[in-house]
Design an enzyme around this catalytic site. Structure first.
Site, short mmCIF file in Angstrom:
data_model
loop_
_atom_site.label_atom_id
_atom_site.label_comp_id
_atom_site.label_asym_id
_atom_site.label_seq_id
_atom_site.Cartn_x
_atom_site.Cartn_y
_atom_site.Cartn_z
N ASP A 149 -8.51 -13.39 42.23
CA ASP A 149 -7.53 -14.48 42.12
C ASP A 149 -7.78 -15.35 40.88
O ASP A 149 -7.95 -16.56 40.99
CB ASP A 149 -7.56 -15.38 43.36
N GLU A 176 2.53 -13.15 48.86
CA GLU A 176 1.65 -14.30 48.63
C GLU A 176 1.36 -14.43 47.14
O GLU A 176 1.89 -13.71 46.30
CB GLU A 176 0.34 -14.12 49.41
#
Length: 322
Positions: free
Chosen positions: A43, A210
């Protein structure tokens, strides 16, 4: 995402159901920029600091930090925070933050991040500021936005963007997908009573979308989002899809006109060769070039999660990877 477990964003039974048994790899996508040094990451959010260095913050540890002078060679630089703020334990027994977002405005660097636990939307997005953006210099300001089990969204995976003189934050994982709220530019926190806009979802539970990132180019805002299952090494099915809108709050549609609220989204980056399950993306701009940062699982290194960097280009008002 909890360390290397993005499937923590959905109920455990659904997470297990989504795990594939084999990996698939397509061809036709450009490889990421060749890197050296500390490449392990999840991420990533990347930014060029005022001192000329590039910093990447990521899930893992107390928001793991990497530094580079040229985008190619990266070194481990510890963590954003030296100790976890006490309020993190209200949302995670291990005080484990996920999926940061780094930006600069009003003379300060702003770091947003998520704190949550496996299989729950009892989650919060925190905000911190720093004069330099370097690890160990952050002052935490508490929660910017949160969600509870009674909500139909999940307050993780923040992505902040300025649009029309206002400040916005996209967020969301599973639990009906990607949402957006307006932020107070002074506090960096959600405007009290702000409307929660809905940007993208999928037709069926568990709504596996997401990790939003939004890029403004020309007339449009482009919403990038990660679809399917992360965090299973070479068996990950993560991929990045994109849609666009003339308004930052949507509605977003793909190139066929299908709304992202109805499962639309052009496939932008998927597994190819050794680069499996790309996702967890963010965008940053430096020296006139926009870059997409993401993680992938290296099939030539036992599925180790690594940093991917590609330049963004444009063709007929749609993004392309270089």
């Amino acid at each position: 995402m909890k360390r290397f477990t993005r499937l923590a964003a959905l109920p455990a039974a659904a997470a297990i159901a989504l795990l594939p048994t084999t990996a698939s790899a397509d061809v036709g996508y450009p490889d990421p920029l060749p890197l050296t040094g500390q490449q392990i990451i999840h991420d990533p959010t990347v930014h060029q600091l005022s001192n000329g260095q590039y910093v990447a913050y990521s899930t893992g540890g107390i928001l793991g930090a990497r530094l580079s002078t040229d985008l190619h060679d990266w070194t481990d630089a510890g963590n954003a925070f030296t100790t976890p703020p006490s309020w993190w334990y209200d949302y995670s027994s291990t005080a484990d933050p996920w999926a940061p977002d780094l930006s600069y405005r009003d003379g300060r660097y702003w770091l947003y991040y998520a704190v949550s636990s496996w299989g729950t939307n009892h989650s919060a997005i925190g905000v911190a500021t720093s004069p330099t953006g370097l690890p160990g210099t952050w002052t935490d300001h508490g929660k910017a936005f949160s969600s509870e089990k009674t909500d139909t969204w999940n307050a993780i995976d923040p992505a902040v963007i300025r649009a029309g003189g206002r400040l916005w934050m996209a967020f969301g994982s599973y639990w009906t997908g990607i949402r957006m709220v307006e932020l107070d530019p002074g506090t960096g926190k959600a405007v009290p009573g702000a409307e929660v806009h809905h940007l993208a979802t999928r037709p069926d539970a568990p709504y596996a979308v997401e990790g939003a990132a939004i890029v403004h180019h020309g007339r449009y805002y482009y919403l990038f989002a990660s679809y399917d299952a992360c965090c299973a090494g070479v068996n990950s099915t993560y991929k990045i899809r994109v849609g666009r809108s003339t308004s930052v709050t949507g509605p977003y549609t793909d190139s066929t006109g299908k709304p992202m609220l109805e499962g639309g989204g052009d496939l932008f980056l998927a597994s190819h060769g050794r680069y499996i399950g790309p996702g967890g993306e963010s965008a940053f701009r430096t020296h006139g070039t926009t870059w997409l940062a993401y993680h992938y699982y290296d099939a030539d290194d036992n599925g180790t999660p690594k940093l991917g960097l590609n330049q963004l280009g444009w063709r007929s008002d749609w993004p392309v990877l270089k």
